[in-house]
Design a protein around this motif. Sequence first.
Motif: not given
Length: 68
Positions: A33-38, A55-58
């Motif tokens: 699951e990702w807050f923000k994809e790369w 750049g991802a936030k997991s």
Amino acid sequence: MKQVNLPDYDGIHAAMTRDLAGEWARIAREEFEWFKEWDTTLDESNAPFYQWFVGAKSILYITRSTGI
């Protein structure tokens, strides 16, 4: 060491050989699951210091057994 059962090892190997970054991106989308994809799956601009999923936030879940 526990053996991993990969019923389609040859298929996985072929996919990784064709497009390593693309295949890891597919796996990451399906399994995490990702807050923000790369923005970039694999940044090779500073080889051999590669960066994955730039750049991802997991979302990480950490679990542990307390024995209580």
